[in-house]
Design a protein around this motif. Structure first.
Motif, PDB file in Angstrom:
ATOM      1  N   VAL A 328       0.822  -1.213   0.000  1.00 40.42           N
ATOM      2  CA  VAL A 328       0.000   0.000   0.000  1.00 40.42           C
ATOM      3  C   VAL A 328       0.856   1.262   0.000  1.00 40.42           C
ATOM      4  O   VAL A 328       0.349   2.361   0.238  1.00 40.42           O
ATOM      5  CB  VAL A 328      -0.980   0.011   1.197  1.00 40.42           C
ATOM      6  CG1 VAL A 328      -1.889  -1.212   1.151  1.00 40.42           C
ATOM      7  CG2 VAL A 328      -0.249   0.081   2.538  1.00 40.42           C
ATOM      8  N   LYS A 329       2.144   1.081  -0.287  1.00 38.61           N
ATOM      9  CA  LYS A 329       3.074   2.214  -0.429  1.00 38.61           C
ATOM     10  C   LYS A 329       3.105   3.104   0.811  1.00 38.61           C
ATOM     11  O   LYS A 329       3.098   4.327   0.732  1.00 38.61           O
ATOM     12  CB  LYS A 329       2.745   3.022  -1.682  1.00 38.61           C
ATOM     13  CG  LYS A 329       2.733   2.192  -2.959  1.00 38.61           C
ATOM     14  CD  LYS A 329       2.493   3.047  -4.189  1.00 38.61           C
ATOM     15  CE  LYS A 329       2.330   2.169  -5.426  1.00 38.61           C
ATOM     16  NZ  LYS A 329       3.475   1.272  -5.655  1.00 38.61           N
ATOM     17  N   LYS A 330       3.109   2.466   1.961  1.00 42.85           N
ATOM     18  CA  LYS A 330       3.212   3.139   3.262  1.00 42.85           C
ATOM     19  C   LYS A 330       2.098   4.154   3.508  1.00 42.85           C
ATOM     20  O   LYS A 330       2.266   5.116   4.251  1.00 42.85           O
ATOM     21  CB  LYS A 330       4.588   3.795   3.424  1.00 42.85           C
ATOM     22  CG  LYS A 330       5.726   2.798   3.435  1.00 42.85           C
ATOM     23  CD  LYS A 330       7.041   3.399   3.868  1.00 42.85           C
ATOM     24  CE  LYS A 330       7.670   4.216   2.777  1.00 42.85           C
ATOM     25  NZ  LYS A 330       9.052   4.621   3.126  1.00 42.85           N
ATOM     26  N   ASN A 331       0.938   3.948   2.866  1.00 45.21           N
ATOM     27  CA  ASN A 331      -0.224   4.799   3.091  1.00 45.21           C
ATOM     28  C   ASN A 331      -0.797   4.479   4.472  1.00 45.21           C
ATOM     29  O   ASN A 331      -1.291   3.373   4.726  1.00 45.21           O
ATOM     30  CB  ASN A 331      -1.274   4.535   2.009  1.00 45.21           C
ATOM     31  CG  ASN A 331      -2.501   5.420   2.150  1.00 45.21           C
ATOM     32  OD1 ASN A 331      -3.200   5.385   3.161  1.00 45.21           O
ATOM     33  ND2 ASN A 331      -2.783   6.221   1.128  1.00 45.21           N
ATOM     34  N   LYS A 334      -4.444   3.212   4.659  1.00 45.21           N
ATOM     35  CA  LYS A 334      -4.605   1.843   4.170  1.00 45.21           C
ATOM     36  C   LYS A 334      -4.014   0.831   5.146  1.00 45.21           C
ATOM     37  O   LYS A 334      -4.540  -0.274   5.302  1.00 45.21           O
ATOM     38  CB  LYS A 334      -3.964   1.701   2.795  1.00 45.21           C
ATOM     39  CG  LYS A 334      -4.731   2.394   1.686  1.00 45.21           C
ATOM     40  CD  LYS A 334      -4.123   2.091   0.317  1.00 45.21           C
ATOM     41  CE  LYS A 334      -4.982   2.674  -0.791  1.00 45.21           C
ATOM     42  NZ  LYS A 334      -4.436   2.335  -2.143  1.00 45.21           N
ATOM     43  N   ALA A 480      -9.946   6.920   0.421  1.00 44.58           N
ATOM     44  CA  ALA A 480      -9.366   8.063   1.124  1.00 44.58           C
ATOM     45  C   ALA A 480     -10.382   9.152   1.399  1.00 44.58           C
ATOM     46  O   ALA A 480     -10.098  10.077   2.169  1.00 44.58           O
ATOM     47  CB  ALA A 480      -8.207   8.624   0.306  1.00 44.58           C
ATOM     48  N   TYR A 522     -10.799   6.156   4.936  1.00 44.11           N
ATOM     49  CA  TYR A 522     -10.171   5.010   5.602  1.00 44.11           C
ATOM     50  C   TYR A 522     -10.698   4.820   7.024  1.00 44.11           C
ATOM     51  O   TYR A 522      -9.989   4.330   7.906  1.00 44.11           O
ATOM     52  CB  TYR A 522      -8.652   5.152   5.618  1.00 44.11           C
ATOM     53  CG  TYR A 522      -8.041   5.221   4.237  1.00 44.11           C
ATOM     54  CD1 TYR A 522      -8.281   4.218   3.311  1.00 44.11           C
ATOM     55  CD2 TYR A 522      -7.240   6.304   3.868  1.00 44.11           C
ATOM     56  CE1 TYR A 522      -7.732   4.290   2.020  1.00 44.11           C
ATOM     57  CE2 TYR A 522      -6.686   6.376   2.589  1.00 44.11           C
ATOM     58  CZ  TYR A 522      -6.944   5.366   1.674  1.00 44.11           C
ATOM     59  OH  TYR A 522      -6.397   5.436   0.408  1.00 44.11           O
TER      60      TYR A 522
END
Length: 530
Positions: A328-331, A334, A480, A522
């Motif tokens: 999750v690309k460090k989101n 998420k 988001a 989220y």
């Protein structure tokens, strides 16, 4: 295990009186279990040699209990030439880098004194050239171990390959070792496995299990091992007889199988191999895709197909998969959605060490280091205890050994450490602690059944968790942006009138068998159902 090394490269009713015949998935004696899946070599070093060890794990039991963990699942403990300790050179010997037998027994007893459980990973299907079965039988047809492993020739100079037709594997240290397949159809091998597992279940053979493991993870278990014609029907010939005998030793032992086919629900393991639990890979992948329909469909199908008394282990990452935070690309949002679904959706949740602080594995291809076990190092880096990458107990066993160290994912002061997150009430670590506490303090989440609740919004996951004593409704926003969802209750297995949030001050009421809820980006809500 090897399957996964190369696979990436190869690409309980609300009221029983009202619902006759509907049984709670959990047994009355069970608690709200949460498993912590740990690569002990990478967790905490107690003696300064940079290898995480048994005494180090014991030192950090307070940490695990503070997080809310109730059970620990280890990677293999037995001696092996590989860093992950799969492919044994001696099944009966604890790797000395982890400690001694006394260290192991002290750890087990400490875990049990805290009311926690310990599970051990076992893969006895393969051995390396250092194992006595291999050494003694190679080129020696008269060896008493000739039928313990598979040979492709009568002279016993061609040990059979393992998965993907491999007969060797190079370690990250550059040394290549031969590996071959164990003959699981040999009755002597079955007896050996019985005695091996039995030892770890009851080390002093006194019928008191305070010094024994509470169960085993069965790595790469198959009915036909690696599709070999000589190793068919293993559920009936090997696994079921083995597990049946072991449960006679200790009926409380739990066995969880890692199905080799990750696209499978693994129900045949539960019905034919006498396994108690399987890993829910399909649900894991659905959560990682953030696909509402897939998540709800996979949860519904897997939980409904699971036989009474059996369970699904729910996870979002493990030692063979890219870490969730990487996916999750460090989101941060998420990451919390993944945590909520992992812990709240059902079954028995398993957290992979470092998942709770958002550790990543980097963007390099899975086979960047060639056909070597070094490719697994990014998935098994040292747990990040400190804001910097140094400090007491850091298990950097791979330090200065190659590009996997030079290109390591551990970075100082990047927010990904226990030290940086513990005091931050909005951190991922504290969110995990919050949802684990919800699971522990609410029977419906900890022990209850699952029911999908349809809703009007493709970005919102909604489901019911219930026992005969309590019900909760969980809603998770996968996006988001703020989302409003109308949840349809016409098929709900429990009456829903009023909802009071267990996470905020929100409340809602049902009207005409539906309820409307608004969630922030989220956002996660857990409602007590009245």
């Amino acid at each position: 295990m090897l399957y996964k090394i190369f696979a990436a490269a190869l690409a309980a009713a609300f009221t029983l009186l009202l619902l006759p015949g509907c049984k709670d998935q959990a047994k009355p004696s069970e608690t709200a279990e949460v498993i912590y899946h740990v690569c002990q070599r990478s967790f905490y070093d107690s003696n300064g040699d940079f290898n995480g060890d048994l005494n180090g794990l014991r030192e950090k039991l307070d940490y695990l209990q503070d997080l809310g963990v109730t059970s620990i699942l280890l990677l293999p403990l037995y001696e092996s030439v590989y860093h992950h300790n799969y492919f044994a050179s001696d099944f009966k010997k604890i790797d000395p880098e982890f400690g001694t037998t006394d260290d192991y027994l002290a750890l087990v007893k400490d875990i049990h004194s805290r009311g926690m459980k310990l599970y051990m990973d076992m893969e006895t299907q393969y051995v390396t050239q250092e194992h006595i079965w291999y050494k003694d039988s190679y080129n020696n047809p008269k060896s008493k171990y000739s039928n313990y492993i598979l040979y492709d020739d009568s002279a016993q100079t061609k040990p059979s390959t393992i998965v993907f037709e491999l007969n060797s594997l190079k370690g990250y240290d550059g040394v290549e070792h031969k590996i071959t397949t164990v003959n699981l159809k040999n009755k002597d091998v079955l007896e050996y496995n019985y005695e091996l597992f039995k030892y770890f279940a009851d080390p002093n053979n006194d019928g008191n299990f305070d010094d024994g493991v509470d169960g085993f993870r069965l790595d790469h278990a198959m009915d036909t091992l690696d599709l070999k014609p000589r190793l068919t029907g293993l559920f009936k010939a090997f696994w079921s007889p083995l597990l049946t005998r072991l449960k006679q030793v200790n009926p409380k032992l739990n066995f969880v199988a890692e199905q080799a086919d990750w696209s499978s629900l693994g129900i045949d393991y539960l019905t034919k191999a006498n396994v108690d639990r399987v890993f829910n890979f399909r649900l894991a992948f659905a959560i990682r895709e953030f696909d509402r329909d897939k998540i709800m469909a996979m949860a519904d199908s897997s939980f409904s197909a699971t036989p009474a008394g059996k369970q699904q282990v729910v996870f979002i990452e493990n030692h063979d998969m890219p870490r969730f935070a990487q996916v999750v690309k460090k989101n941060a949002g998420k990451e919390k959605v993944g945590a909520a679904l992992n812990i709240l959706i059902g079954g028995v949740p398993s957290i992979y060490y470092g998942q709770e602080i958002g550790m990543v594995n980097g963007d390099k291809p899975d086979n960047v280091y060639g056909p070597t076990d070094a490719n697994g190092i990014p998935l098994r880096e040292a747990f990040e205890w400190y804001s910097g990458e140094t400090g007491k107990g850091m298990s950097v066993w791979y330090k200065d050994t190659g590009p996997w160290w030079t290109d390591r994912n551990m970075k100082p002061n990047d927010g990904i450490s226990y030290e940086e997150q513990k005091g931050n009430k909005n951190s991922l670590w504290n969110f995990y602690k919050t949802v684990i506490a919800l699971r522990k303090n609410n029977q419906a989440i900890g022990l209850g059944q699952y029911q999908t609740l349809p809703n009007s919004n493709k970005q919102v996951v909604s489901f019911l968790r219930y026992t005969h004593q309590q019900a909760v409704m969980v809603l998770v926003n996968l996006s988001a942006t703020a989302q409003k969802a109308e949840v349809y209750l016409s098929a709900s297995k429990v009456p829903v009138n009023r909802l009071g949030s267990l996470m905020s001050n929100k409340s809602a009421s049902a009207k005409d068998r539906r309820v409307t809820i608004e969630l922030p980006g989220y956002g996660v809500e857990v409602f007590d159902v009245k």
